[in-house]
Enzyme design. Structure first.
Site, short mmCIF file in Angstrom:
data_model
loop_
_atom_site.label_atom_id
_atom_site.label_comp_id
_atom_site.label_asym_id
_atom_site.label_seq_id
_atom_site.Cartn_x
_atom_site.Cartn_y
_atom_site.Cartn_z
N PRO A 84 -26.41 -18.33 -25.06
CA PRO A 84 -26.11 -17.22 -24.16
C PRO A 84 -25.74 -15.96 -24.93
CG PRO A 84 -24.91 -19.23 -23.53
CD PRO A 84 -25.50 -19.47 -24.88
N GLY A 126 -23.72 -12.98 -26.54
CA GLY A 126 -22.35 -12.80 -26.99
C GLY A 126 -21.72 -14.00 -27.66
N THR A 127 -22.49 -15.04 -27.93
CA THR A 127 -21.91 -16.25 -28.51
C THR A 127 -21.88 -16.22 -30.04
OG1 THR A 127 -24.08 -17.29 -28.22
CG2 THR A 127 -22.41 -17.77 -26.58
N LYS A 138 -24.76 -15.28 -32.29
CA LYS A 138 -26.01 -15.58 -33.02
C LYS A 138 -26.26 -14.56 -34.12
CE LYS A 138 -28.40 -15.43 -29.20
NZ LYS A 138 -27.28 -15.23 -28.26
N THR A 139 -26.16 -13.28 -33.78
CA THR A 139 -26.38 -12.23 -34.78
C THR A 139 -25.27 -12.24 -35.83
OG1 THR A 139 -27.46 -10.90 -33.08
CG2 THR A 139 -26.83 -9.78 -35.10
N HIS A 171 -7.42 -13.66 4.50
CA HIS A 171 -8.58 -14.21 3.80
C HIS A 171 -8.17 -14.83 2.46
CE1 HIS A 171 -13.00 -14.13 2.86
NE2 HIS A 171 -12.50 -14.25 1.64
N GLU A 172 -7.42 -14.08 1.66
CA GLU A 172 -7.04 -14.58 0.34
C GLU A 172 -6.02 -15.71 0.46
OE1 GLU A 172 -8.76 -13.77 -2.08
OE2 GLU A 172 -9.77 -12.07 -1.18
N HIS A 188 -7.92 -18.93 0.96
CA HIS A 188 -8.38 -19.53 -0.30
C HIS A 188 -7.26 -20.30 -0.98
CE1 HIS A 188 -12.36 -17.81 -0.42
NE2 HIS A 188 -11.91 -16.56 -0.36
N ASP A 248 -18.33 -15.16 -1.30
CA ASP A 248 -18.05 -16.57 -1.05
C ASP A 248 -19.31 -17.30 -0.59
OD1 ASP A 248 -15.44 -15.96 -1.63
OD2 ASP A 248 -14.84 -15.74 0.47
#
Length: 644
Positions: free
Chosen positions: A231, A233-234, A236-237, A453-454, A457, A528
């Site tokens: 992916p 930003g992991t 590699k460069t 709503h929150e 959750h 959601d």
């Protein structure tokens, strides 16, 4: 002892050539003209007057239309000619002193011959005259067209950049940068935290080139290439930079887009030139970043009907890596986050012998990455790095670097002398949730709806065993969300159906709370619904977790199914899939409604606290609901996803 001969870095700039041409033009104009002498323009009648007085010593006629007169030494002492006695440099003016136009050349010639016979002038002469300024003006449009053409060609071929692509005649040369360990910034494997497996394989490649006999004496062959996949930003460069810093061999670095050019055949020419340079300096390493720019599978989605320039470049790359003429001691490293679109011929053994997957870091690797990026920061002494690593599940190395930088900026904004724990929490909130919008106008009715709503959750996730542990809930607008519930999900390697169903139920808790309290629903549950729809579709069509469809998947790991216009299943199966997805979501929605109806008073109590404080934490939920019986997390940790 012989002294080392320094290379001659003297280069001729094109602007020097242009300046030289201009100087030559003015020099020719000066030679063909009057130089630095002062010459005054007079009329024919004035010339006749000076001629009759005997003040003219010599006359030169050009093209029978223009004449120049030289005065006698006595005439130069006359007051009328005093301005012409000296030239612009202060030296005696040797002439010509006057210029005039000739009307009828036969009459003028007779007059001059008569003056010569009478002794009024000493000499006269007829000469042709070349007007260099007029010649230059006539050639000016051609010069401008040639100049513009050269400028356009230079821009097309790299805009005068250094290296092989700077000039129009070097357009087919490689643009690879040769890494110089003495002058370039040196990155080593110590600067690469985590990625232990990837580093081990990369280090072995460097060792191949440093000590090839160790491997070839047993009959083994040095690998041709290694492909870093993972992916964005992991790291590699960053791994490739570490190879450049560690390897004691020439390291050529370039991007896949450097082969792309509007001219036909340039990409293939640059590939040939790149490998020619590498073979000349062998053993050497070539690093191609974002190789998918030229390595995309051939013949896929090509509607042009003609041979593609990108395919020519890929064909040349395939030939150079493992063609008829093999390259000894040249290893190719490449990086991409889109390995599924690469050509299969590029991935076969003998070209990219090794495919190294660089995955997102786990909690232990995130701690190592934090330690690297925290070194340049002025931080408090008791900063808990383990806590920060647990705060950031799913973060890549680039994300962690961004968190550290954002925390430093927040601390500086608050006039702190050191970066503390709260700055990192605020930085994670800023990156995941977006910028806090303090000026957004929210009516009391909307604020209560968002709080319900929150709180829905929070309540549902608190009551479910496999739902991600909730850490805090906020109704402060961030980014495009009006509120958010923050969780710390478990980093599971496999996920069971009951875990996915509990997460879907917790996600539907927001809309269910609106239904229970107001008996109405709103558009606030868009994210959601998007999340649970993706989860339900994955359960049915990818992971084979649906009893009705059974153990079957329609997932294509090669990524080629997106080019097909037809689905891999029939219309009847499509109806079954749609029905099963809807049933899954509706079942969890009704389950969430039942949980909230059983805890309606506690839900409203939690919403009231949320309206008052705007942000509530795990302790507030414990005060209302009591201890969570199946909560295995002993530490207060935060932040993964915004659900609203």
């Amino acid at each position: 002892m012989a002294t080392e001969k320094k290379p001659n870095n003297f280069k001729i700039s094109p602007w020097w050539i242009y300046a030289g041409l201009i100087i030559i033009f003015f020099g020719l104009n000066y030679i063909g003209g009057s130089g630095f002498q002062d010459t005054a323009k007079i009329s024919s009648s004035k010339f006749n007057e000076y001629l009759d007085k005997g003040q003219i010593e010599k006359v030169v006629i050009f093209n029978k239309t223009e004449g120049e007169a030289y005065l006698t030494a006595a005439a130069l002492k006359d007051k009328a000619h005093s301005k012409l006695a000296q030239d612009m440099l202060g030296n005696p003016n040797k002439g010509p002193h006057y210029s005039f136009e000739i009307g009828n050349d036969e009459v003028f010639q007779n007059k001059i011959e008569k003056a010569k016979l009478e002794g009024k002038i000493k000499d006269y002469d007829f000469k042709p005259k070349s007007n260099w300024s007029e010649i230059f003006i006539s050639l000016l449009p051609i010069i401008i067209i040639i100049g513009l053409w050269v400028l356009i060609m230079r821009r097309m071929s790299g805009g005068g950049a250094g290296g092989g692509g700077g000039q129009i005649f070097n357009i087919g040369k490689s643009r690879a940068k040769l890494f110089d360990e003495k002058t370039d910034l040196k990155t080593t494997f110590k600067d690469v935290a985590g990625l232990e497996g990837a580093k081990e394989e990369i280090q072995e490649i460097v060792e191949f080139l440093r000590n090839p006999d160790k491997y070839t004496t047993l009959g083994g062959k040095i690998p041709k290439g290694a492909l870093l996949v993972g992916p964005p930003g992991t790291g590699k460069t960053l791994l490739a930079k570490a190879v450049a810093g560690e390897a004691k061999v020439p390291f050529f670095s370039l991007s896949g887009s450097d082969f792309v050019e509007m001219f036909v055949g340039v990409g293939a020419s640059r590939v040939r030139d790149l490998f020619k340079q590498a073979k000349d300096k062998a053993p050497a390493i070539i690093f191609i970043d974002e190789i998918d720019a030229v390595g995309r599978a051939r013949g896929k989605n090509n509607f042009s009907g003609s041979n593609d320039e990108r395919e020519n470049t890929l064909n040349q790359l395939l030939t150079e890596m493992d063609g008829f003429g093999t390259n000894t001691h040249v290893i190719v490293l490449a990086a991409t986050n889109r390995a599924d679109v690469l050509d299969k011929a590029l991935l076969r053994a003998g070209r990219f012998d090794r495919q190294i997957y660089v995955d997102l870091p786990d909690v232990r690797e995130r701690k190592e990455i934090f330690e690297v990026h925290l070194k340049p920061l002025k931080k408090v002494e008791d900063l808990d790095i383990d806590f920060l690593a647990k705060q950031t599940p799913g973060f890549s190395g680039a994300d962690i670097a961004n968190v550290c930088n954002e925390a430093a900026l927040i601390a500086a904004r608050n006039n702190k002398t050191a970066v503390d724990k709260q700055d990192f929490l605020d930085a994670v909130d800023r990156i995941v949730g977006g910028l806090e919008k303090k000026n957004k106008i929210v009516t009391p009715e909307e604020k209560r709806a968002i709080a319900i709503h929150e709180a829905g959750h929070a309540t549902v996730s608190w009551m479910l065993e496999h739902a991600a542990p909730l850490v805090k809930v906020t109704i402060v607008p961030r980014g495009q969300s009006l509120g958010a519930a923050w969780y710390l999900p478990e980093e599971r390697l496999i996920v069971r159906p009951e875990q996915m169903l509990d997460e879907m139920c917790a996600t539907m808790g927001g809309r269910a709370a609106e239904k229970v309290i107001f008996n109405k629903i709103s558009t606030g549950a868009l994210s959601d619904l998007e999340k649970v729809t993706k989860q339900a579709r994955a359960m049915v069509t990818i992971y084979g977790l649906n009893d009705k469809l059974g153990n079957i998947t329609y997932y294509d790991s090669s990524g080629q199914s997106e080019y097909n216009f037809s689905k891999p299943y029939s219309e009847e199966t499509a109806l079954v899939i749609d029905k099963e997805i809807s049933n899954l979501i509706e079942t969890e929605y009704q389950r969430a409604i039942q949980i909230l109806q059983d805890n309606k008073e506690k839900l409203q109590q939690l919403a009231d606290i949320l309206i008052e404080k705007e942000v509530i934490f795990k302790d507030d939920l414990e005060a209302i609901f009591g201890k969570r019986p199946f909560d295995t997390h002993t530490e207060e940790t935060a932040v993964e996803t915004v659900t609203e």
